[in-house]
Every structure is written in structure tokens, then in C-alpha cells.
Design a protein around this motif. Sequence first.
Motif, mmCIF file in Angstrom:
data_model
loop_
_atom_site.group_PDB
_atom_site.id
_atom_site.type_symbol
_atom_site.label_atom_id
_atom_site.label_comp_id
_atom_site.label_asym_id
_atom_site.label_seq_id
_atom_site.Cartn_x
_atom_site.Cartn_y
_atom_site.Cartn_z
ATOM 1 N N TYR A 11 -20.552 1.293 7.921
ATOM 2 C CA TYR A 11 -20.604 0.101 8.750
ATOM 3 C C TYR A 11 -21.091 0.436 10.160
ATOM 4 C CZ TYR A 11 -17.402 -1.665 5.143
ATOM 5 O OH TYR A 11 -16.825 -2.026 3.964
ATOM 6 N N TYR A 66 -19.960 -1.159 13.657
ATOM 7 C CA TYR A 66 -19.028 -2.078 14.303
ATOM 8 C C TYR A 66 -19.581 -2.489 15.664
ATOM 9 C CZ TYR A 66 -15.839 -0.101 10.825
ATOM 10 O OH TYR A 66 -15.263 0.309 9.653
ATOM 11 N N TYR A 67 -19.197 -3.660 16.124
ATOM 12 C CA TYR A 67 -19.601 -4.116 17.456
ATOM 13 C C TYR A 67 -18.668 -5.255 17.901
ATOM 14 C CZ TYR A 67 -22.042 -7.699 14.713
ATOM 15 O OH TYR A 67 -22.350 -8.714 13.839
ATOM 16 N N GLU A 111 -23.459 -10.154 21.543
ATOM 17 C CA GLU A 111 -23.011 -8.974 20.796
ATOM 18 C C GLU A 111 -23.307 -7.716 21.598
ATOM 19 O OE1 GLU A 111 -24.227 -11.352 16.770
ATOM 20 O OE2 GLU A 111 -25.641 -10.496 18.196
ATOM 21 N N ALA A 122 -18.000 -6.127 11.772
ATOM 22 C CA ALA A 122 -18.561 -4.998 11.037
ATOM 23 C C ALA A 122 -19.791 -5.464 10.273
ATOM 24 C CB ALA A 122 -17.536 -4.416 10.073
ATOM 25 N N ILE A 171 -13.875 -8.109 16.983
ATOM 26 C CA ILE A 171 -14.521 -6.920 16.405
ATOM 27 C C ILE A 171 -15.164 -7.333 15.084
ATOM 28 C CG2 ILE A 171 -14.160 -4.590 15.563
ATOM 29 C CD1 ILE A 171 -11.712 -4.412 17.366
ATOM 30 N N ASP A 227 -19.514 3.719 12.072
ATOM 31 C CA ASP A 227 -18.481 4.204 11.157
ATOM 32 C C ASP A 227 -18.765 5.682 10.864
ATOM 33 O OD1 ASP A 227 -16.790 4.760 9.052
ATOM 34 O OD2 ASP A 227 -17.943 3.591 7.597
#
Length: 385
Positions: free
Chosen positions: A333, A335-336, A322, A363, A361, A328
Amino acid sequence: LSPDGSKVVYSPLFRDFRTWKRYEGGWAQELYIFDLESHDVERVTDHPRADRDPMWVGERIFFSSDRDGKSNLYAYDPGSRRTEQLTTERTWDVRWPSDDGRGRIVYELNGELQVLDLASGLSLELSIAVPDDGLASRPSRISAANLIEDWELSPKGERALFVARGDVFSAPIEKGPTRNLTRSSGAHDKWAAWSPCGAKIAFISDMSGEEEIYLVDQDGSGEPERLTQGGSAMRYAPDWAPDGKRLAFSDKNGKLWVLDVATRDLLEVADDKTGQLRDYVWSPHGGHLAFSLSDINGFSSIHVWSVEDGETRRITGELFNEFNPAWDPEGNYLYYLSDREYAPQISSAEWNFATDRESGIFALALRKDVAHPFAPESDEVTVGE
């Protein structure tokens, strides 16, 4: 050739431009004497490391070898079959030795030329000055248009920030002059970033001899102000917190730092033991910093550092790779990207399995009351009366 021209000393292997220091494999060069009349071959050296650059001066054969850890000059006597070390360099290698046929050998040492007198055993450093008109060193106007290495817009988009040829430039979107904000022809200024309020520009420069963080007014007035001291490694990409109070940056040693702009306090937030840390990003209000750190299994996981308590929390596990977190803007959120798809295909080039499109993607909800971004849906039949 020997002085009487009847023999030649040579090496059958060539590896002059291979950077193999202290190499002891099958390509380690050895020297041989070949008799041009009888065609007899006599081995001169028998060390496991490379012996090369042979020269036949008088009754002895001179060559270079890194048998003692650094490349030095040696002499071999064909009559007694004894080898003698002539130079004892311990810092730099003796490179490209060549004789003049009159008892002198010239060689390179630390980018300079040395001349060894074989009779006295003394080396003399040559001081070489090449006169010229200095055309290349004269002041001149050079376009930076094709040498841009970094850019970004001002907070409200009125001007653009460019880094080119070691200077930081502010250019108007439509009207006005382009300003050189640093004018440091003797330094490399880079990684420029506009402060959230638009008043300051943060950048990295080696004008002090080491790479440090600097601030300069966005209009070019005043001199750059240095914020850090004692830099010992290349530094990367200062990133402003949205409140303008802190700067995050990393360095070549894999460390992540947070700098308090007002107090100039420098805090080490994380240390990636296996590589460099480059994907750090601030939360919308500047209270948290998200980034990825390497795991022992070769993957990386997402971590979050808190300004309030100074703690770093791991928020993803070790089972997947990851990286590249992004907040966000509304704070719901994080995201990654994550490598979770394993759909091997046969490679047409190597006839082996290859993976493709493994990254997706994802979240992560930052609060328990955050709704699922893709809640389950179901089309149902409507039954009439």
C-alpha cells in the motif's frame, strides 16, 4: 522649530516603524507649518506618498520622502513654496535624517551613516570603529545541548546524529565520545542524514557561500566532500534511497531533486509552482519516490516518480486535498493523509462555522492482487438443527 522659534513644522501622523514603502493611502504623512502666535496652519507638501522627518535649517525645511520610488532628502522653501530634491538614491532608502543645527544632516544609508553638508551638497560616509576587548569574538566553549535542531539514529541504533549550532555531531547511545563531524564554525551545517549502510553522513552546508549537499565519513575521518554545485536557493532535508544510491531533496523554489551519489548527476523531478515541496519519501527498495504537488484549486495530490523510466505519475485526483505519503514496508500500500470530512461546527470564539477532524488516513493498493485491509465483515445467525 523655525530658527526664530515662532513656527513649527510637523506631521500629525506617526508610522515610523510600519514597512509601507510607496504607500499612498490615508496614513501617508504630510507636513504642516503651525504658527505659534496666530495658530495658522499652512500645508507644506501635497504628494500622495509619505513626507516625513521634518527639519528646519536656516530658511528651508528639509524632509524625507519616497515620492520617486526610494526615500530621499528634499528641501522646501517657505518663501517661494518650491521643493527641491537633494539626494537621488536608487538602491537604498535614506532613513532617519537628523540635522545638527549647523548646516549638516546625518542619515542612514544601507546600514551606514552619511553626513550631508548643505552648503556644498556633498555627502560624506562615516567610518565608525568601536574599540573593545573582543570578548565576544574570542574562542570559547559553548554547550550545544539546548540548541539542537535535528536528530536521528544510525541504521542499527548504535549512535545518534545531532545537528546543533551549525555543526553535525555523532553521539554514542551508551559508551564512547561525542564527535563533531564538520567543525565548521563559519558555516551552517544542517539536515544531516545517515546513509543506509551507516558509512556516510549527508548534510547541507553553506560553507561555499551557497547551500550544497555534502558527504562526510560517519567516524569523522577525512574532510566533507561536496556533491552539488551552483546552488541558488535554500535546500531542504536530503533523504537517502534505501539502496544508498540516490539522495532526494527539495529547495525553497519548490523544486524536487534526485542526486545520483556515485555520478553526482542531478535530476529535477518536480516543480511545485505555488509553494515548497517537503513531503517526499522513498519506496522500500528505492525504486520510486512519492510526494504531493499543489493543484490549481489550492489542494494537493499524490504523485510517484519512477527511477526505472524517469516518469512522474499522478495517482490521486483533484477533488480532495492529499498529502504526506508513506510507503507500506511490505510494498502493498501507499498510505497518505487526505481532507475528506466536512463536519462544520459553530466556533465559540468567532461565532462562525469551523471545520474539525477533516483529515483521515487512506491506503491505496499498489497492485491488483492486494487484499482490502478492512474487508467487509458480517455477523450471521447460526441456525441449529
